[in-house]
Design a protein around this motif. Structure first.
Motif, mmCIF file in Angstrom:
data_model
loop_
_atom_site.group_PDB
_atom_site.id
_atom_site.type_symbol
_atom_site.label_atom_id
_atom_site.label_comp_id
_atom_site.label_asym_id
_atom_site.label_seq_id
_atom_site.Cartn_x
_atom_site.Cartn_y
_atom_site.Cartn_z
ATOM 1 N N ALA B 155 0.887 -1.245 0.051
ATOM 2 C CA ALA B 155 -0.068 -0.003 0.055
ATOM 3 C C ALA B 155 0.814 1.059 0.045
ATOM 4 C CB ALA B 155 -0.949 -0.080 1.342
ATOM 5 N N SER B 156 1.897 1.131 0.868
ATOM 6 C CA SER B 156 2.976 2.344 0.784
ATOM 7 C C SER B 156 3.337 2.532 -0.633
ATOM 8 C CB SER B 156 3.862 1.963 1.785
ATOM 9 O OG SER B 156 3.713 2.157 2.883
ATOM 10 N N ILE B 157 3.870 1.698 -1.115
ATOM 11 C CA ILE B 157 4.635 1.673 -2.863
ATOM 12 C C ILE B 157 3.453 2.104 -3.641
ATOM 13 C CG2 ILE B 157 5.077 0.307 -4.685
ATOM 14 C CD1 ILE B 157 6.400 -1.626 -2.791
ATOM 15 N N TYR B 158 2.177 1.859 -3.552
ATOM 16 C CA TYR B 158 1.087 2.362 -4.485
ATOM 17 C C TYR B 158 0.771 3.566 -4.134
ATOM 18 C CZ TYR B 158 -3.424 3.243 -6.186
ATOM 19 O OH TYR B 158 -4.393 3.956 -6.743
ATOM 20 N N THR B 159 0.676 4.191 -2.643
ATOM 21 C CA THR B 159 0.461 5.685 -2.488
ATOM 22 C C THR B 159 1.634 6.559 -2.830
ATOM 23 O OG1 THR B 159 -0.586 4.516 -0.438
ATOM 24 C CG2 THR B 159 -0.348 6.800 -0.552
ATOM 25 N N ARG B 160 3.015 6.000 -2.598
ATOM 26 C CA ARG B 160 3.905 6.951 -3.091
ATOM 27 C C ARG B 160 3.845 7.111 -4.588
ATOM 28 N NH1 ARG B 160 9.141 7.878 -0.927
ATOM 29 N NH2 ARG B 160 8.128 7.631 0.946
ATOM 30 N N LYS B 161 3.541 5.928 -5.482
ATOM 31 C CA LYS B 161 3.484 6.110 -6.653
ATOM 32 C C LYS B 161 2.263 7.264 -6.994
ATOM 33 C CE LYS B 161 5.215 1.712 -8.663
ATOM 34 N NZ LYS B 161 4.704 0.650 -9.063
ATOM 35 N N GLN B 162 1.303 7.267 -6.333
ATOM 36 C CA GLN B 162 0.178 7.906 -6.713
ATOM 37 C C GLN B 162 0.706 9.468 -6.377
ATOM 38 O OE1 GLN B 162 -1.709 5.993 -8.583
ATOM 39 N NE2 GLN B 162 -3.376 6.968 -7.453
ATOM 40 N N ARG B 163 1.208 9.545 -5.105
ATOM 41 C CA ARG B 163 1.698 10.906 -4.524
ATOM 42 C C ARG B 163 2.587 11.625 -5.759
ATOM 43 N NH1 ARG B 163 4.193 11.343 1.096
ATOM 44 N NH2 ARG B 163 4.184 9.077 0.697
ATOM 45 N N GLU B 164 3.713 10.772 -6.416
ATOM 46 C CA GLU B 164 4.741 11.245 -7.536
ATOM 47 C C GLU B 164 3.793 11.921 -8.436
ATOM 48 O OE1 GLU B 164 7.704 11.554 -6.884
ATOM 49 O OE2 GLU B 164 7.311 10.698 -4.682
ATOM 50 N N SER B 165 2.881 11.075 -8.945
ATOM 51 C CA SER B 165 2.390 11.247 -10.290
ATOM 52 C C SER B 165 1.355 12.563 -9.898
ATOM 53 C CB SER B 165 1.518 10.206 -10.846
ATOM 54 O OG SER B 165 0.612 9.868 -9.758
#
Lengths: 371, 371, 371
Positions: B155-165
């Motif tokens: 979930a952290s990886i997903y959230t971080r990716k989202q945050r980046e984009s």
């Protein structure tokens, strides 16, 4: 080499005890930059719960004791508790680079009493068939509480003096007073700085009684004394047995965790002075026990206090608290470094008291019996 | 229709359990616009207490287990725990309108283990006279903790990716990272929005290891892993038995109340996707159990792992946690909707695992015995 | 003089009970200007825990009771609970200088039920061989909860009326509404001021139902009713027995400490009116018991409710709560002075109920039996 193996067994057992386990756990958590935190409101409440319990158990023990009969030994216990604090103040605190508040807190912890060390001594006395008064174990609060109160008051006086002289030189900064909960206080308080300040000015008299009063009004000693009064004057057994006592060990483990998390940041402070703490923690328990043995022999001569009781008084003096001490000192002397006093007590002081102190005082008592 | 009646009995029992009762109570309280609140500091401490306890019990179970003998089944348990999370990530999370973080949290909960489902299986195995290794039940933390850690990291990886984009397109807003306690994060994370964003930009590489490290440093996993380490390396039994374990059920009920109060506001989000959770919650336990059964049979062939042990491994995989899961996921993936994962688990997943899964795997094992 | 000695024994026992001990301890701590404090977040959580427990135990008692058989006595218990509050509202609250909210809170406490007084009555009934229905003791929540809810609603209505008329005259200030936790509300609410305000304006109608609704949505009654609903509709026994019940006495002692600390500041308010509280606390228990005895005799005539049951209903009415009352009223009517209602109940009301009330109603019942 029997006592060396006993020493190391005790040392290893201490390392695996939940108390020290949580302390080290907290240190590792902090070293890993974890975001784990115990909310401040909960932390303050935990400290309150621990202090009330320490007070209550002391108060109940005193209420159930035979005060008339134990008057002289109890007075001697109070005296020894205070003497221990003053010894620390004028030996450990005077060593180079040792911070004065750390030294006072350590002395307070070594004046306070460890229930488990006391229990070990009682077991041994019974095995050896040495008789003692039934109330002798109830002497512990008479040493425990004066030592802790004494250390907090002494630290307050020292901090106040520092503050006064500090104000004259740097009127804007405001160090935190001892006697309050928490607060990160990295106020420079090594003996060297203290001496420098003494030079700078402020050798004027600081009034003692207002500071004593303020220390007693602080949240730490208020909670401790409130518990003591409730234990003495009311019948809190039901609530003590069902609430304060069962929660104690668990809440203490959480306090240890918090102290561990703080300790990491302050471990470096101890690098230069660790050897002094090791020396103090080795010598002090034995010295304190001998002083108490001397007082005990006076009571033995004057009122027939049993030799078993003398041993108990000595062990109470030799032991250093891992129960009542840490929460009281953490709350009462917030500027002291917990790594210093807890490290000295659990790593060296307690194993020395158990493995060397107890057999020593029992042997001494047996020598007097034979004589 | 025997398993249908068993299913409904289980379902009704779940509804009256304190755990679910407090959850529904919280929902009703919030629906009535009550001003009832659990102070944030206390709430955070409750989550800490629950996570430490989950870690401690896992650590103690592993320490007391025969690690050499259980090596292969334990490794398989870890593998199955992680596989379950990835299955959820690439099935449930890909369904239309299902939020990715909700799906990952649900998969984490289905990968975690329910002690009561496990207990039901052990009882049945004994009734049927099927033998299993004494340490087989101690396999549970090897699946429980990797599944929860895996879900939080994913979930952290997903959230971080989202945050980046997200940052590239709207540089001012700042969604909350997974891994922290609490925080109301209504950040839009449906798969559709995710795809839109992927179009918008940001298909560039996000580094994994810093995110794993950050997840482990978050308060949720720190507490869990601290408990695990203390359980493994020290002897915390006294404080576990007297403090963390007895308080667990009660504190969990309060966590459920808080989760219920939050769930009301977010129940609407699930209206369009409830059917997907129902389908997942029905199929997943059985599928997970079969996968574990397969791994168990490999261990059976290679090291003589008993068929009873294979059943236990399957039931551990089929069960979904109502104990370790909710506090860990609530703290570790705060943006996930608790109504989704707890609803899926307690309303469908657990009854399916107990009423269909357990008899299925036992029947299968008996077929292999006969063969 | 037998009952006088019984009265004083009861009175002294009360003074040493942990409940009152902590209250007085808190008063002394505050009088010494100690900095001891219970953090607000923890305090609110403690109140929540107490109220949930009071509700749960009421709900469980009602669920386990034979509702069909006890219908009429239960309805009478509800009626007596409400009548007691209204009696206080139109007697004590009308006395000169008595603050209306203090009087309503006191009436609520006298309407609530003391478990220990009830237990004393049950013991005496069994000693005397007087029979009663097994469910008779389960009548207590039917009086306890309506009395507390009634008092909070009545206080809310009064406070709202005050606020309305106050607003017209001083539109800027905003007194706190009853029904919320805590908050220091020293809003002037003596009858005299109330009358003055009535003169000043605002005799216009205040709508009742919105206030009732708002009181029920307040954190105090929400927690109480949530516990009641959970006790009635789910099976919370496991979590009640392992968590809420064992922690209750201890948390109550801490609430008492906080109330004591607050009481010191507000003790002066009571100097002029202490005699009214003493008179009320002496007469009210006996009067309430007689009213309940009358209702009980109606049920005896109509449905054969046993005379032992009539005594129990009377004792429930005569008793005043030291358990459910203080936390509920503290949270539900924060502007009321705890010294008033707790002082009246523990110092006079409870000894009167036990030493005079119980023997009186038993004697009365025996007279009817003989007749």
């Amino acid at each position: 080499m029997d006592f060396l193996s006993g020493f190391f067994t005790g040392f290893l057992g201490q390392l695996q005890s939940p108390t020290l386990g949580f302390l080290i756990g907290g240190m590792i958590v902090a070293a890993c930059n974890s975001q784990l935190q115990i909310p401040d409101a909960v932390y303050k409440f935990i400290v309150f719960m621990l202090l009330i319990k320490v007070g209550l158990s002391g108060g109940i023990a005193i209420r159930n004791a035979n005060l008339a009969e134990m008057l002289l030994p109890a007075a001697f216990a109070v005296a020894v508790g205070l003497i221990i604090v003053f010894i620390g103040r004028y030996t450990l605190a005077k060593l180079p680079n040792v911070k004065v508040v750390d030294a006072i807190a350590t002395a307070g912890l070594f004046g306070a009493v460890s229930g488990s060390t006391l229990a070990a001594a009682l077991t041994l006395l019974e095995e050896q068939g040495i008789e003692y008064e039934a109330w002798a174990a109830a002497l512990y609060p008479f040493m425990d509480i004066p030592a802790l109160v004494g250390a907090i008051v002494l630290a307050s006086i020292y901090t106040r003096k520092q503050r006064e002289s500090f104000k004259e030189e740097f009127p804007s900064k405001q160090p935190v007073a001892a006697g309050d909960y928490a607060g990160e206080d990295n106020y420079p308080t090594t003996r060297q700085e203290y001496l420098n300040m003494q030079h700078g000015g402020a050798s004027k008299k600081v009034e003692i009684w207002p500071i004593v009063k303020e220390s007693l009004q602080g949240s730490a000693l208020s909670a401790l004394l409130l518990g003591l009064a409730l234990g003495l004057l009311t019948r809190p057994e039901s609530v003590y047995e069902s609430f304060f006592n069962p929660l104690f060990r668990g809440l203490l483990s959480i306090l240890m965790l918090v102290m561990g998390m703080e300790a990491t940041a302050r471990l470096g402070e101890l690098r230069k002075v660790a050897q002094w703490y090791a020396v103090y923690a080795f010598i002090a328990p034995l010295l304190h026990g001998f002083i108490a043995f001397g007082f005990g022999m006076i009571a033995h001569a004057l009122t027939g206090f049993s030799l078993g009781g003398v041993v108990i008084l000595s062990v109470i003096a030799a032991s250093s608290s891992d129960i009542s001490g840490p929460p009281t000192l953490r709350a009462g002397i917030p500027s002291a470094n917990p790594s210093a006093y807890i490290g000295a007590s659990t790593a060296v002081g307690t194993p020395v008291a158990i493995a060397i102190g107890i057999p020593l005082y029992i042997g001494l008592a047996q020598a007097f019996m034979g004589g």
